[in-house]
Scaffold this active site. Sequence first.
Site, mmCIF file in Angstrom:
data_model
loop_
_atom_site.group_PDB
_atom_site.id
_atom_site.type_symbol
_atom_site.label_atom_id
_atom_site.label_comp_id
_atom_site.label_asym_id
_atom_site.label_seq_id
_atom_site.Cartn_x
_atom_site.Cartn_y
_atom_site.Cartn_z
ATOM 1 N N SER A 32 21.180 -38.403 -9.125
ATOM 2 C CA SER A 32 22.336 -36.947 -9.674
ATOM 3 C C SER A 32 23.211 -37.663 -9.790
ATOM 4 O O SER A 32 23.947 -38.350 -8.812
ATOM 5 C CB SER A 32 21.269 -36.354 -8.858
ATOM 6 O OG SER A 32 22.088 -34.742 -8.762
ATOM 7 N N TYR A 36 20.127 -32.939 -0.008
ATOM 8 C CA TYR A 36 19.917 -33.702 -0.545
ATOM 9 C C TYR A 36 21.360 -34.410 -1.211
ATOM 10 O O TYR A 36 20.521 -35.409 -2.345
ATOM 11 C CB TYR A 36 20.214 -31.980 -1.484
ATOM 12 C CG TYR A 36 19.999 -33.040 -3.824
ATOM 13 C CD1 TYR A 36 18.223 -32.424 -3.464
ATOM 14 C CD2 TYR A 36 20.952 -32.552 -4.333
ATOM 15 C CE1 TYR A 36 18.207 -32.658 -5.172
ATOM 16 C CE2 TYR A 36 20.901 -33.044 -5.916
ATOM 17 C CZ TYR A 36 19.279 -32.661 -6.068
ATOM 18 O OH TYR A 36 19.185 -32.769 -7.281
#
Length: 341
Positions: A197, A210
């Site tokens: 990401s 995350y």
Amino acid sequence: MHIVLEFFLVTFKVLWAFVLAAAKWLVRPKDKSVAGQVCLITGAGSGLGRLFALEFARRRAQLVLWDINSQSNEETAEMVRSIYRELEAEDSARRAGNATEEEVQPCCNFQVYTYTCDVGKRESVYSTAERVRREVGDVYLLLNNAGVVSGHHLLECPDELIERTMMVNCHAHFWTTKAFLPKMMEMNHGHIVSVASSLGLFSTAGVEDYCASKFGVVGFHESLSHELKAADKDGIKTTLVCPYLVDTGMFRGCRIRKEIEPFLPPLKPDYCVKQAMRAILTDQPMICTPRLMYIVTCMKSILPFEAVVCMYRFLGADKCMYPFIAQRKQATNNNEAKNGI
């Protein structure tokens, strides 16, 4: 004197690498074929994983789909079978039209295999991988895509959810790679794709678990790439995928400054996957989508921290996750109220 000559040689190689990179940017390399190759995708039951499966199916790959949700995984498999049937019909039409053998690519023997696997559990990964080797064969392309998000501020996030995020998003890459890399190294043939990401390259507030998991994926992938180079395993390719916010619902509610959002909207899932496929099929080591993410990453590396904070606040990126976290919290409270908790 020897080291001086070597220094000039290294300098030439570095400059030549820039030339090759520029050439690939100007003239896109031809896509490699994955027809008949076994491609394993984790998190294939929905989102990007499902779209990756459909893209590889269109390229006649033999698919192995992993997901913790067997029903959604089977739904993806049925979509893949539908694509295979369309390809068979096209091939039959070409044969009827007296097409040459080169123009007709066989697809009728292809199958899609589904496995229910919790990639966050090492034992589940290893046992399922053994079944794949026994029932399907050697895996050529491993696409680590499975991911979760807790949606809590750090001090409000249960320890179990933090551990779960790290296990699924990061540790699973270790287990799947250890399961399938040995055969790739033996044959010096394969491809490992890590879906990370943009939050694995730079961070924001409210998603500590995350971000940590995705930073871990980036570090794992880069170290693995260097290890394969050090072992002279040039036949094994690696691709790191770092997309910006993707409109899959995973981060529903996340918002940057409204005046900026039209210039940097969430990515459409189809666009994100197509860009990633271009990188994978041309053996590109890394792909950031959109390209602006390359600039942001570079600026974060060279600017003072306070300058980065100023930029975040201008863009509305400093608290962009807060609406998402609030929505998750409200949904959790509603579920608890509904269940009488």
